[in-house]
Design a protein around this motif. Structure first.
Motif, short mmCIF file in Angstrom:
data_model
loop_
_atom_site.label_atom_id
_atom_site.label_comp_id
_atom_site.label_asym_id
_atom_site.label_seq_id
_atom_site.Cartn_x
_atom_site.Cartn_y
_atom_site.Cartn_z
N UNK A 73 0.87 -1.56 -0.29
CA UNK A 73 -0.12 0.51 0.42
C UNK A 73 1.08 1.31 -0.12
N UNK A 74 2.14 1.34 -0.03
CA UNK A 74 3.24 1.97 -0.50
C UNK A 74 2.87 2.90 -1.72
N UNK A 76 5.44 5.14 -4.48
CA UNK A 76 6.57 5.87 -5.63
C UNK A 76 6.63 7.57 -5.04
N UNK A 77 8.03 7.16 -4.40
CA UNK A 77 8.55 8.95 -3.25
C UNK A 77 7.83 9.70 -2.29
N UNK A 78 6.10 9.31 -1.99
CA UNK A 78 5.25 9.13 -0.92
C UNK A 78 6.48 10.09 -0.18
N UNK A 79 5.99 11.03 0.59
CA UNK A 79 6.62 11.77 1.91
C UNK A 79 7.04 10.49 2.53
N UNK A 80 8.03 11.03 3.19
CA UNK A 80 8.52 10.35 4.57
C UNK A 80 7.94 9.99 5.75
N UNK A 81 6.56 11.32 6.23
CA UNK A 81 5.26 10.93 6.72
C UNK A 81 4.50 9.76 7.23
N UNK A 82 4.65 10.23 5.88
CA UNK A 82 2.84 8.77 5.57
C UNK A 82 3.63 7.54 5.48
N UNK A 83 5.12 7.75 4.75
CA UNK A 83 5.53 6.55 4.93
C UNK A 83 5.83 6.17 5.33
N UNK A 84 5.78 6.92 7.34
CA UNK A 84 6.22 6.17 8.22
C UNK A 84 4.67 6.06 8.93
N UNK A 85 3.91 6.97 8.57
CA UNK A 85 2.17 6.93 9.60
C UNK A 85 2.17 5.07 8.78
N UNK A 86 2.19 4.13 6.97
CA UNK A 86 1.88 3.81 6.50
C UNK A 86 2.43 2.74 7.79
N UNK A 88 3.77 2.30 10.17
CA UNK A 88 3.47 1.54 11.43
C UNK A 88 2.65 1.13 11.36
N UNK A 89 1.34 0.97 10.09
CA UNK A 89 -0.26 0.37 10.56
C UNK A 89 0.52 -0.92 10.08
N UNK A 90 0.69 -1.37 9.23
CA UNK A 90 1.49 -3.25 9.10
C UNK A 90 1.43 -3.74 10.60
N UNK A 91 1.59 -4.39 10.77
CA UNK A 91 1.83 -5.60 11.33
C UNK A 91 2.53 -5.92 10.91
N UNK A 92 3.85 -6.78 11.96
CA UNK A 92 5.03 -7.90 11.26
C UNK A 92 4.44 -9.11 10.34
N UNK A 93 3.70 -9.01 11.20
CA UNK A 93 2.95 -10.37 10.04
C UNK A 93 2.71 -10.20 8.89
N UNK A 94 2.53 -8.98 8.24
CA UNK A 94 2.10 -9.00 7.21
C UNK A 94 2.79 -7.85 6.49
N UNK A 162 8.82 -0.05 16.39
CA UNK A 162 9.74 -0.91 17.21
C UNK A 162 10.22 -0.75 18.49
N UNK A 163 9.22 -0.72 18.67
CA UNK A 163 9.60 -0.50 20.43
C UNK A 163 10.32 -1.90 20.39
N UNK A 164 9.98 -3.32 20.41
CA UNK A 164 10.53 -4.46 20.65
C UNK A 164 12.51 -4.41 20.27
N UNK A 165 12.06 -3.68 19.41
CA UNK A 165 13.66 -3.77 18.74
C UNK A 165 14.42 -2.42 19.85
N UNK A 166 14.16 -1.35 19.67
CA UNK A 166 14.71 -0.61 21.03
C UNK A 166 14.57 -1.26 21.90
#
Length: 176
Positions: A73-74, A76-86, A88-94, A162-166
């Motif tokens: 759902x990402x 091309x060249x989407x702004x970085x803040x939108x990328x982070x938000x997107x 962040x909404x995708x669980x590791x399982x997907x 990425x809380x668990x990684x942190x």
């Protein structure tokens, strides 16, 4: 991602030096023997999760958009803040492996954890245990300092994703 090295295993998540590690271990990027799960003496390499996310963005969204990102759902060249938000909404399982948490890839406790930030020093440990070649730089992504990509609010979103990684790998940077 779990590379079979003799009786042991070296794990490197995508965007955490995995190309450089494969070249140093095997002299090639592809057609290397992998394991489903680590065996024997286990070394894993990680990268600061927020730096890894910037590298993923620069490589797969800005420099050369890949259909794997479109599937997520990402765009091309989407702004970085939108990328982070997107992301962040995708669980590791997907999540695509390039932005899946490193904790999802490194399940369990390796015998040694190396960091991209201290790769030259930490690689000596691999050389000692696995008789590996010196490590170089392969397939590195060029971008501004990763910290410049984040506002305090955006950093908080990424840290939460990425809380668990942190907590596992970069606890000293968790509350900055």
């Amino acid at each position: 991602m779990h590379f079979a090295v003799g009786e042991g295993t070296v794990t490197a998540a995508p965007k955490a030096g995995s190309s450089s590690i494969r070249m140093a271990l095997f002299g090639r990027l592809y057609d290397v023997r992998e394991r489903e799960e680590p065996e024997g003496y286990w070394v894993a390499f990680v990268r600061h999760p927020l730096a890894r996310l910037v590298s993923c963005y620069q490589h797969w969204i800005v420099d050369r958009f890949h259909h794997r990102m479109a599937i997520q759902g990402l765009t091309e060249r989407m702004p970085f803040p939108y990328f982070v938000e997107a992301v962040s909404a995708i669980p590791d399982s997907r999540a695509d492996m390039h932005f899946q948490s490193q904790s999802a890839i490194i399940r369990g406790e390796p015998d040694f954890i190396g960091r991209v930030e201290s790769l030259a020093e930490d690689w000596r440990h691999v050389q000692k245990h696995f008789n590996a070649r010196p490590i170089g730089r392969h397939n590195s992504t060029q971008h501004a300092d990763w910290q410049s990509f984040y506002t305090p609010e955006l950093r908080a979103v990424a840290v939460e994703r990425y809380r668990e990684d942190m907590e596992r790998f970069y606890e000293s940077d968790l509350h900055r």
